[in-house]
Design a protein around this motif. Structure first.
Motif, PDB file in Angstrom:
ATOM      1  N   ALA A  68      18.151 -70.542 -14.831  1.00 61.81           N
ATOM      2  CA  ALA A  68      18.709 -69.125 -15.237  1.00 61.81           C
ATOM      3  C   ALA A  68      17.430 -68.227 -14.245  1.00 61.81           C
ATOM      4  O   ALA A  68      16.715 -67.777 -13.843  1.00 61.81           O
ATOM      5  N   ALA A  69      17.902 -66.579 -14.716  1.00 61.97           N
ATOM      6  CA  ALA A  69      17.975 -65.588 -14.055  1.00 61.97           C
ATOM      7  C   ALA A  69      16.135 -65.137 -14.855  1.00 61.97           C
ATOM      8  O   ALA A  69      15.047 -64.790 -13.504  1.00 61.97           O
ATOM      9  N   ALA A  70      15.863 -65.207 -15.869  1.00 62.66           N
ATOM     10  CA  ALA A  70      15.320 -64.893 -15.702  1.00 62.66           C
ATOM     11  C   ALA A  70      14.670 -66.081 -17.206  1.00 62.66           C
ATOM     12  O   ALA A  70      14.701 -66.355 -18.626  1.00 62.66           O
ATOM     13  N   PRO A  71      14.173 -67.583 -17.434  1.00 66.38           N
ATOM     14  CA  PRO A  71      14.236 -68.573 -17.967  1.00 66.38           C
ATOM     15  C   PRO A  71      13.196 -68.505 -19.225  1.00 66.38           C
ATOM     16  O   PRO A  71      11.975 -67.748 -18.586  1.00 66.38           O
ATOM     17  N   SER A  72      13.680 -69.080 -20.053  1.00 67.35           N
ATOM     18  CA  SER A  72      12.361 -68.364 -21.142  1.00 67.35           C
ATOM     19  C   SER A  72      11.334 -69.609 -20.664  1.00 67.35           C
ATOM     20  O   SER A  72      10.648 -70.628 -21.250  1.00 67.35           O
ATOM     21  N   THR A  73       9.892 -68.558 -21.296  1.00 64.56           N
ATOM     22  CA  THR A  73       8.963 -69.384 -20.383  1.00 64.56           C
ATOM     23  C   THR A  73       8.506 -70.535 -21.916  1.00 64.56           C
ATOM     24  O   THR A  73       7.708 -71.045 -22.234  1.00 64.56           O
ATOM     25  N   ALA A  74       8.660 -69.886 -23.216  1.00 68.33           N
ATOM     26  CA  ALA A  74       8.263 -70.168 -23.876  1.00 68.33           C
ATOM     27  C   ALA A  74       8.844 -71.745 -24.136  1.00 68.33           C
ATOM     28  O   ALA A  74       8.594 -72.673 -25.110  1.00 68.33           O
ATOM     29  N   LEU A  75      11.088 -71.677 -24.139  1.00 73.58           N
ATOM     30  CA  LEU A  75      11.446 -72.487 -23.786  1.00 73.58           C
ATOM     31  C   LEU A  75      10.559 -73.706 -23.025  1.00 73.58           C
ATOM     32  O   LEU A  75      10.526 -75.255 -23.845  1.00 73.58           O
ATOM     33  N   VAL A  76      10.189 -73.723 -21.795  1.00 76.27           N
ATOM     34  CA  VAL A  76      10.018 -74.446 -21.013  1.00 76.27           C
ATOM     35  C   VAL A  76       8.653 -74.782 -21.355  1.00 76.27           C
ATOM     36  O   VAL A  76       8.497 -76.547 -21.553  1.00 76.27           O
ATOM     37  N   LEU A  77       7.388 -74.379 -21.943  1.00 74.90           N
ATOM     38  CA  LEU A  77       6.376 -74.611 -22.342  1.00 74.90           C
ATOM     39  C   LEU A  77       6.735 -75.845 -23.483  1.00 74.90           C
ATOM     40  O   LEU A  77       5.872 -76.628 -23.141  1.00 74.90           O
ATOM     41  N   PHE A  78       6.933 -75.630 -24.036  1.00 78.02           N
ATOM     42  CA  PHE A  78       7.739 -76.450 -25.770  1.00 78.02           C
ATOM     43  C   PHE A  78       8.457 -78.015 -24.644  1.00 78.02           C
ATOM     44  O   PHE A  78       7.551 -78.775 -25.259  1.00 78.02           O
ATOM     45  N   ILE A  79       9.036 -78.167 -24.247  1.00 78.29           N
ATOM     46  CA  ILE A  79       9.975 -79.332 -23.799  1.00 78.29           C
ATOM     47  C   ILE A  79       8.663 -79.825 -22.514  1.00 78.29           C
ATOM     48  O   ILE A  79       8.331 -80.784 -22.519  1.00 78.29           O
ATOM     49  N   ALA A  80       7.450 -79.683 -22.393  1.00 72.77           N
ATOM     50  CA  ALA A  80       6.705 -79.691 -21.050  1.00 72.77           C
ATOM     51  C   ALA A  80       5.519 -80.594 -22.014  1.00 72.77           C
ATOM     52  O   ALA A  80       4.962 -81.188 -21.671  1.00 72.77           O
TER      53      ALA A  80
END
Length: 124
Positions: A68-80
């Motif tokens: 993604a050009a601008a990955p969703s930090t919130a979604l990545v943090l949730f998955i992490a």
């Protein structure tokens, strides 16, 4: 492309594959053939498939976010956070058991922990 998220998604995809194949043979089949009462046995079977779906969807999400050009930090943090929590649960249960070499008895944490860490690094 975010290499950290790509690595996290790749490890997550491998984890999903191992869970679905090896785990199915070593955990689900014995469970379904056990003398555990029908309701808890079927509930655990459903939970197994829910985890499979979660692992699959999160690995797909991480791989998509890697490109993604601008990955969703919130979604990545949730998955992490999910993967780190899963690793913590496996470590807690494993270390609480009275087994020799407990960290190798339930080694799932070894795949879950890197996904969470790589995803966290990928948000930096």
């Amino acid at each position: 492309m975010n290499g950290w998220l790509l690595a996290a998604g790749g490890v997550a995809a491998v984890t999903t594959l191992i869970h679905a194949t090896a785990g199915g043979r070593s955990v689900v089949r014995p469970l379904l053939g056990s003398a555990v009462a029908a309701e808890p046995r079927r509930t655990l079977h459903v939970v197994w498939h829910m985890v499979t779906a979660d692992l699959l969807l999160s690995s797909i999400a991480l791989l998509a976010l890697a490109f993604a050009a601008a990955p969703s930090t919130a979604l990545v943090l949730f998955i992490a956070a999910q993967y780190l929590a899963y690793a913590a649960v496996f470590l807690t249960v494993t270390l609480a058991a009275d087994w020799p070499r407990p960290l190798l008895q339930l080694p799932q944490w070894m795949l879950l922990l890197p996904v969470g860490v790589l995803a966290l690094i990928g948000t930096a």
